[in-house]
Design a protein around this motif. Structure first.
Motif, mmCIF file in Angstrom:
data_model
loop_
_atom_site.group_PDB
_atom_site.id
_atom_site.type_symbol
_atom_site.label_atom_id
_atom_site.label_comp_id
_atom_site.label_asym_id
_atom_site.label_seq_id
_atom_site.Cartn_x
_atom_site.Cartn_y
_atom_site.Cartn_z
ATOM 1 N N ARG A 22 -12.686 -11.322 82.593
ATOM 2 C CA ARG A 22 -12.535 -12.743 82.263
ATOM 3 C C ARG A 22 -11.118 -13.081 81.810
ATOM 4 O O ARG A 22 -10.532 -14.070 82.243
ATOM 5 N N THR A 23 -10.573 -12.254 80.928
ATOM 6 C CA THR A 23 -9.249 -12.569 80.390
ATOM 7 C C THR A 23 -8.146 -12.355 81.422
ATOM 8 O O THR A 23 -7.194 -13.143 81.492
ATOM 9 N N MET B 227 -3.802 -14.060 85.332
ATOM 10 C CA MET B 227 -3.240 -14.073 86.688
ATOM 11 C C MET B 227 -3.108 -15.505 87.222
ATOM 12 O O MET B 227 -2.168 -15.801 87.961
ATOM 13 N N ARG B 228 -4.021 -16.385 86.856
ATOM 14 C CA ARG B 228 -3.886 -17.781 87.284
ATOM 15 C C ARG B 228 -2.637 -18.413 86.668
ATOM 16 O O ARG B 228 -1.923 -19.172 87.330
ATOM 17 N N VAL C 74 -7.373 -17.274 91.435
ATOM 18 C CA VAL C 74 -7.502 -15.815 91.352
ATOM 19 C C VAL C 74 -8.925 -15.470 90.931
ATOM 20 O O VAL C 74 -9.481 -16.079 90.002
ATOM 21 N N ASP C 75 -9.507 -14.504 91.610
ATOM 22 C CA ASP C 75 -10.844 -14.020 91.288
ATOM 23 C C ASP C 75 -10.743 -12.526 91.009
ATOM 24 O O ASP C 75 -10.256 -11.769 91.858
ATOM 25 N N VAL C 76 -11.181 -12.106 89.827
ATOM 26 C CA VAL C 76 -11.123 -10.697 89.420
ATOM 27 C C VAL C 76 -12.553 -10.196 89.238
ATOM 28 O O VAL C 76 -13.388 -10.889 88.630
ATOM 29 N N SER D 49 1.794 -5.363 82.905
ATOM 30 C CA SER D 49 1.931 -5.645 81.475
ATOM 31 C C SER D 49 0.846 -6.617 81.018
ATOM 32 O O SER D 49 0.281 -6.469 79.924
ATOM 33 N N LEU D 50 0.539 -7.615 81.860
ATOM 34 C CA LEU D 50 -0.547 -8.540 81.525
ATOM 35 C C LEU D 50 -1.892 -7.821 81.475
ATOM 36 O O LEU D 50 -2.703 -8.068 80.575
ATOM 37 N N ALA D 51 -2.132 -6.927 82.447
ATOM 38 C CA ALA D 51 -3.410 -6.202 82.481
ATOM 39 C C ALA D 51 -3.576 -5.324 81.245
ATOM 40 O O ALA D 51 -4.647 -5.277 80.640
#
Length: 339
Positions: A71-72, A77-78, A85-87, A168-170
């Motif tokens: 979710r985060t 990514m958006r 973006v779909d994760v 880094s975001l992940a």
């Protein structure tokens, strides 16, 4: 016209071992293909280390953390790409480190990150499809076109820098999702394109892997987080929990019920009137009606015990025509009971 019957051709040779019946036995097959002999199995410690069967503990809380990352990270990514973006989480499983690294399809990027609080390392691998999709999205590509052709060339510094922003975001989102279990900081140290240069564990070590799928307007790919079990050892007990904040064996309702039922339990108490040491010969010479002097007066304190454990002291007497015992100190302390 040439008639083949006019020529006297020899009969074709029979295959080895064919005695006219057209059947083969094991000796004929071995003669044709060779006798490879019995397969020699591995024994001892080597068989245990190199076994493909992995016996591991399931980590329910790690799956919960990965669900929160989905979710985060989608929101992150958006904001990064300004695209839809779909994760999704594909799987959380365990494998040997060497086996996982051998399955990494090249070209790929392997990020090495450090968990500061545990002073240990983990890996994040990004396949080529996601690499080119992120680079295309961050450089203004509209997407939805033909799939990117992977030419096998080395990644440029710009491509590595753009992918490092996504990693880094992940890692930041994973640290945030891990916060209810324990506060950790995961910092990306370097990115390697050759898996051999990103070895952080032995080839036979067991690792927990979480694979995520990222889709961006018809393009995307996968990235995988790899945690050796030695890295997760500091929080192993917390990851074995089935839900957040689980405390094994603690339930206030059952504690109160258990305490109430224990107070209702009947126990057998014994009062020690006295002790006297006797030899076996004197014990055998005792007769019916003989008196044993215990050297105790009626006002002396007697020990009150339960199951052989001394609990308190009391005085013996009579009440309502029955033998009674009155406590002279508390069961839980040595303070005397108020008269």
């Amino acid at each position: 016209m040439i008639d083949l019957e006019d020529f006297d051709l020899p009969d074709p040779p029979a295959p080895p071992g064919d005695m006219g019946g057209g059947s083969f036995d094991q000796a004929d097959i071995d003669a044709l293909f060779g006798d490879f002999g019995p397969t020699v199995g591995k024994k001892g410690l080597r068989a245990v280390i190199e076994s493909k069967v992995i016996s591991h503990e399931r980590l329910p809380m790690l799956e919960v953390v990965c669900d929160r990352v989905v979710r985060t990270f989608a929101s992150s990514m958006r904001n990064l790409t300004s695209d839809g973006v779909d994760v999704s989480l594909e799987e959380v499983t365990s494998t040997r480190f060497g086996e996982f690294m051998n399955r990494v399809a090249l070209p790929a990027m392997v990020g090495v990150f450090k968990i500061e609080e545990w002073e240990s390392y983990g890996l994040v691998t990004v396949d080529s499809g996601l690499i080119y999709s992120v680079v295309d999205a961050l450089l203004g590509g509209r997407g939805g076109g033909s799939p990117v052709v992977i030419d096998g060339r080395a990644f440029t510094t710009i491509e590595t820098g753009l992918v490092s922003r996504m990693l880094s975001l992940a890692l930041a989102d994973f640290s945030e999702a891990f916060a209810p279990i324990e506060e950790v900081n995961m910092n990306l140290e370097r990115i390697e394109t050759n898996p051999r240069f990103a070895a952080i564990a032995g080839v036979s070590n067991i690792c927990a892997t979480a694979t995520f799928r990222v889709d961006m307007d018809g393009r995307g790919g996968r990235f995988t987080l790899v945690f050796p079990y030695a890295t997760l050892e500091p929080v192993r007990d917390k990851l074995l929990q089935r839900f957040m904040g689980e405390k094994s064996g603690r339930d206030s309702i059952w504690e109160a019920h258990m305490a109430a039922e224990v107070r209702k339990t009947n126990v057998s108490m014994s009062v020690l009137l006295g002790e006297k040491a006797m030899s076996i010969a004197d014990l055998r010479s005792l007769e019916i009606g003989q008196t044993i002097a215990l050297h105790k007066s009626p006002d002396d304190a007697l020990d009150i015990a339960c199951g052989g454990v001394k609990l308190a002291q009391g005085q013996i007497g009579q009440r309502s025509g029955k033998v009674a015992v009155r406590l002279i100190n508390d069961v839980s302390s040595d303070k005397k009971v108020k008269q």
